[in-house]
Motif scaffolding. Sequence first.
Motif, mmCIF file in Angstrom:
data_model
loop_
_atom_site.group_PDB
_atom_site.id
_atom_site.type_symbol
_atom_site.label_atom_id
_atom_site.label_comp_id
_atom_site.label_asym_id
_atom_site.label_seq_id
_atom_site.Cartn_x
_atom_site.Cartn_y
_atom_site.Cartn_z
ATOM 1 N N MET A 39 0.835 -1.193 0.000
ATOM 2 C CA MET A 39 0.000 0.000 0.000
ATOM 3 C C MET A 39 0.874 1.248 0.000
ATOM 4 O O MET A 39 1.881 1.314 0.706
ATOM 5 N N ARG A 40 0.475 2.234 -0.775
ATOM 6 C CA ARG A 40 1.128 3.538 -0.764
ATOM 7 C C ARG A 40 0.181 4.545 -0.128
ATOM 8 O O ARG A 40 -0.940 4.740 -0.607
ATOM 9 N N ALA A 41 0.618 5.148 0.967
ATOM 10 C CA ALA A 41 -0.199 6.136 1.673
ATOM 11 C C ALA A 41 0.550 7.453 1.695
ATOM 12 O O ALA A 41 1.784 7.487 1.819
ATOM 13 N N GLY A 49 4.756 -5.101 5.493
ATOM 14 C CA GLY A 49 5.858 -5.241 4.566
ATOM 15 C C GLY A 49 5.434 -4.878 3.152
ATOM 16 O O GLY A 49 4.393 -5.329 2.674
ATOM 17 N N GLY A 50 6.225 -4.039 2.506
ATOM 18 C CA GLY A 50 5.905 -3.563 1.168
ATOM 19 C C GLY A 50 5.203 -2.225 1.143
ATOM 20 O O GLY A 50 5.114 -1.594 0.082
ATOM 21 N N ASP A 51 4.692 -1.759 2.297
ATOM 22 C CA ASP A 51 3.993 -0.475 2.350
ATOM 23 C C ASP A 51 4.984 0.681 2.361
ATOM 24 O O ASP A 51 6.115 0.563 2.857
ATOM 25 N N ILE A 78 6.988 -9.696 1.643
ATOM 26 C CA ILE A 78 8.009 -8.672 1.876
ATOM 27 C C ILE A 78 7.995 -8.292 3.349
ATOM 28 O O ILE A 78 6.929 -8.095 3.946
ATOM 29 N N ASP A 79 9.174 -8.175 3.952
ATOM 30 C CA ASP A 79 9.284 -7.812 5.366
ATOM 31 C C ASP A 79 9.453 -6.316 5.583
ATOM 32 O O ASP A 79 9.170 -5.815 6.669
ATOM 33 N N HIS A 80 9.946 -5.582 4.558
ATOM 34 C CA HIS A 80 10.392 -4.202 4.751
ATOM 35 C C HIS A 80 9.313 -3.194 4.369
ATOM 36 O O HIS A 80 8.659 -3.315 3.326
ATOM 37 N N SER A 81 9.142 -2.180 5.217
ATOM 38 C CA SER A 81 8.265 -1.051 4.929
ATOM 39 C C SER A 81 9.056 0.237 5.119
ATOM 40 O O SER A 81 10.115 0.244 5.753
ATOM 41 N N THR A 82 8.535 1.337 4.578
ATOM 42 C CA THR A 82 9.265 2.605 4.640
ATOM 43 C C THR A 82 8.329 3.752 4.989
ATOM 44 O O THR A 82 7.121 3.704 4.722
ATOM 45 N N ALA A 83 8.927 4.798 5.582
ATOM 46 C CA ALA A 83 8.205 6.053 5.841
ATOM 47 C C ALA A 83 9.136 7.198 5.495
ATOM 48 O O ALA A 83 10.305 7.212 5.911
ATOM 49 N N ARG A 84 8.638 8.144 4.720
ATOM 50 C CA ARG A 84 9.443 9.314 4.356
ATOM 51 C C ARG A 84 8.687 10.578 4.743
ATOM 52 O O ARG A 84 7.491 10.718 4.466
ATOM 53 N N GLY A 134 10.347 -10.006 13.061
ATOM 54 C CA GLY A 134 10.279 -10.456 11.680
ATOM 55 C C GLY A 134 10.084 -9.353 10.669
ATOM 56 O O GLY A 134 10.096 -9.609 9.463
ATOM 57 N N SER A 135 9.901 -8.105 11.134
ATOM 58 C CA SER A 135 9.691 -6.998 10.202
ATOM 59 C C SER A 135 10.893 -6.074 10.182
ATOM 60 O O SER A 135 11.712 -6.052 11.100
ATOM 61 N N SER A 136 10.990 -5.295 9.123
ATOM 62 C CA SER A 136 12.060 -4.327 8.927
ATOM 63 C C SER A 136 11.432 -3.025 8.464
ATOM 64 O O SER A 136 10.517 -3.035 7.629
#
Length: 211
Positions: free
Chosen positions: A1-3, A44-46, A76-82, A103-105
């Motif tokens: 998801m892209r928020a 993961g993947g967001d 996917i385990d990795h998510s990001t915030a900018r 288990g998450s990144s």
Amino acid sequence: MRAGIVVIACAGRLARIEGGGGIAGRHTEPDTVHLVSTAATPLGGDSLNVRLVIEPGARLRIRTVAAAVTLPGACIDHSTARWDIENAGELDLDPQPTVVAGGSSHGTDVRIKLADTARLRLRERVQIGRCGERDGFWSGTLRVDVGAMPLLRHRVELGSGAVGDDALAAPRACISELRYPARKFETAGTLLELARGGSLATWQGDRLPAC
């Protein structure tokens, strides 16, 4: 998801809020906006993108209604915030902690452009693992400029696989607080005065202290 969400603060009026995906903003006081998750995110993947603009003479307080819990996705385990911030007024950004579940990144990237007249308080709190979990990973990057000149370049890794993680010293929680232009403030962490003004406090331990 892209928020994503954009909050623009102007002097003498309520901040303008534009958002979509899994995040929304709510006015809770004349100068305060609370960010609200409208879906189970981040998985993961967001990816979350937040843009804040504080115009000259404006004041903005950003809060969140609850801690953000990152979870691994199915593949996917990795998510990001900018966070992209342009501040020519006064900004107080203090969200609830980010809890990185086992288990998450998760990666956080904060980029701030300050005007000479700007005032800033930014606090970030991160906890690796829920109860009994210790194998999550978080990385945070903070880049701050005043005008065209750099003020701060700061990067922290925490959790399983972090550069400073070993069997003897394995912190699982951290607090970072940046203030500008204040050079000193009360803190439980280590305070570093910055050459171009402002100060950065950092603290690490096993668990975040109770508020």
